[in-house]
Scaffold this motif. Sequence first.
Motif, mmCIF file in Angstrom:
data_model
loop_
_atom_site.group_PDB
_atom_site.id
_atom_site.type_symbol
_atom_site.label_atom_id
_atom_site.label_comp_id
_atom_site.label_asym_id
_atom_site.label_seq_id
_atom_site.Cartn_x
_atom_site.Cartn_y
_atom_site.Cartn_z
ATOM 1 N N VAL A 1 0.345 -1.219 0.137
ATOM 2 C CA VAL A 1 0.108 -0.206 0.303
ATOM 3 C C VAL A 1 0.950 1.220 0.138
ATOM 4 C CG1 VAL A 1 -1.804 1.319 1.165
ATOM 5 C CG2 VAL A 1 -1.665 -0.984 0.994
ATOM 6 N N ASN B 1 1.641 2.099 -3.509
ATOM 7 C CA ASN B 1 1.196 2.616 -3.742
ATOM 8 C C ASN B 1 -0.620 1.669 -4.552
ATOM 9 O OD1 ASN B 1 2.406 4.960 -2.884
ATOM 10 N ND2 ASN B 1 1.744 6.247 -5.000
ATOM 11 N N PRO C 1 -4.042 0.287 -2.848
ATOM 12 C CA PRO C 1 -5.234 0.302 -2.588
ATOM 13 C C PRO C 1 -5.386 -1.126 -2.162
ATOM 14 C CG PRO C 1 -5.695 1.385 -5.093
ATOM 15 C CD PRO C 1 -4.326 0.303 -5.432
ATOM 16 N N GLU D 1 -8.626 -2.499 -0.996
ATOM 17 C CA GLU D 1 -8.899 -2.834 -1.695
ATOM 18 C C GLU D 1 -8.024 -4.229 -2.844
ATOM 19 O OE1 GLU D 1 -11.729 -1.092 -3.679
ATOM 20 O OE2 GLU D 1 -10.964 0.771 -3.774
ATOM 21 N N HIS D 2 -7.670 -3.465 -3.385
ATOM 22 C CA HIS D 2 -6.952 -4.275 -4.525
ATOM 23 C C HIS D 2 -6.286 -5.658 -3.904
ATOM 24 C CE1 HIS D 2 -6.797 -1.130 -8.045
ATOM 25 N NE2 HIS D 2 -8.155 -1.105 -7.665
ATOM 26 N N TYR E 1 -1.540 8.274 2.076
ATOM 27 C CA TYR E 1 -2.301 7.690 2.334
ATOM 28 C C TYR E 1 -3.347 7.790 4.169
ATOM 29 C CZ TYR E 1 1.679 5.975 -0.285
ATOM 30 O OH TYR E 1 2.843 5.934 -1.191
ATOM 31 N N GLU F 1 -6.146 6.929 3.605
ATOM 32 C CA GLU F 1 -7.255 5.178 4.167
ATOM 33 C C GLU F 1 -6.766 4.036 4.896
ATOM 34 O OE1 GLU F 1 -9.501 3.743 0.511
ATOM 35 O OE2 GLU F 1 -10.951 5.326 1.237
ATOM 36 N N TYR F 2 -5.112 4.559 5.243
ATOM 37 C CA TYR F 2 -4.243 3.161 5.776
ATOM 38 C C TYR F 2 -4.730 3.099 7.286
ATOM 39 C CZ TYR F 2 -0.959 -0.322 7.007
ATOM 40 O OH TYR F 2 -0.156 -1.097 6.912
ATOM 41 N N LYS G 1 -11.713 -3.748 4.611
ATOM 42 C CA LYS G 1 -11.958 -3.980 3.148
ATOM 43 C C LYS G 1 -11.474 -5.887 3.089
ATOM 44 C CE LYS G 1 -11.990 -0.143 0.977
ATOM 45 N NZ LYS G 1 -12.798 0.333 0.550
#
Length: 431
Positions: free
Chosen positions: A373, A377, A379, A381-382, A417, A419-420, A428
């Motif tokens: 992440v 970089n 995401p 969810e990926h 980041y 959302e981290y 997620k």
Amino acid sequence: MPGHSRHSASYKDPSGFIFQSSGKIYRQVNKVYAEHYDHFIHSGLYNLLTEKNYLLSHSEIKENLLESDDWYTTLLPDQLSFISYPYEWCFEQLKDAALLTLDLVKISVEKGMILKDATAFNIQFHKGKPVFIDTLSFEKYDESVPWIAYRQFCENFLFPLWLAHYHKMNFQNLFTIYPDGITAEVTAKLLPAKSKLSLGVWLHVQLQNRMSKKSRDATTIRNFSKTKLLNLVNHLESIIKNLDNSSKTNWSNYYTESVSGKSYLTSKEKIISDLLEQVQGKVVLDLGANDGFFSILAAEKNFVVIAVDNDEQCINILYKKIKQQNIAGLLPLCIDITNPSAGSGFANKERSSFNERKQADVVMALALVHHLVIGKNIPLEHVAEYLHSISSQLIIEFVPKEDEKTQLLLQNKKDIYTEYSQEQFEKKFLQ
């Protein structure tokens, strides 16, 4: 024939080929190779090599499964659990594969045979050790003829090992560019000036480079002999045994020096051990395995483990541990999962991609998610979708931003980041 499929990479050698039938891999021996195959068996060379675990053993099937006019016999080799390629090995693995190849030459000539090729793709790692898999690479030995596979051996083993030794660099990317081996011309240009003081470099790189520009026909060398062959092999062996590319990286000491005390590691070990007890199946894919502390833990619980990390020094360390502790069910590989090995060769079908080959009943992703992440970089969810595509069973660890190694990744980077967080991580992955 229905139910049988010839391997897309097995077309170069008229002696025979690999095919698949009912989920098993077979090898057909063609009539043109019959004399060599019979000598290989009756000379005792096959028994000698399989007893030493240098060669993958086989059973002979007296059935022409493909109804081929060229058929002489059919071999059913011991089945391998996973196929790896030289550009996925660490330095120590390639070094051991090279030494095995030279051992095979020395043993073979005493039985009246020789290796007609010396590609690194003829070797796999099975039960923790390198093993030769191409039974049809042995041919009857003519003492008056130089070793025809010498140049190929240098290009597949000696030259990449030398480059890694002198530059303390990874050879894996070079191997993807030069899958047939790194030539003497390229090696001569890449080796540092100080290497020119080495007699071995002069003989095997500089001299070979000059000769290749004049003639690529090795048979122009006259007055060859068995003694000269063994001297050559012993010289190559002495060089390779002394090569080394050990160096320290930010991650190669992660569990020995960087984690927050012994209590952290002890607690984490118990958690992972308890989780592994709940796993259904027997194959573990450990992504971001580092030096393999938890890969070994899984192997000790009788899992078959494929341990993957993009830090070659970590994989070197793990491979050495596997040898020292005689761990049979653990295969370490140098792979960057954000850019894994692609399908390659003719029509991209000779060698399958890592994503096509990977298989697991459970994935371990310990101290990995922050690398993906924040370091790459990708995401969250990926990451979750990718890991779920491999297996529905996952053992994963969330490393917070406050961790010293996460802070190392954030150096000289803007912290975008937002959302981290543990909350977003759980959200997620629970999906």
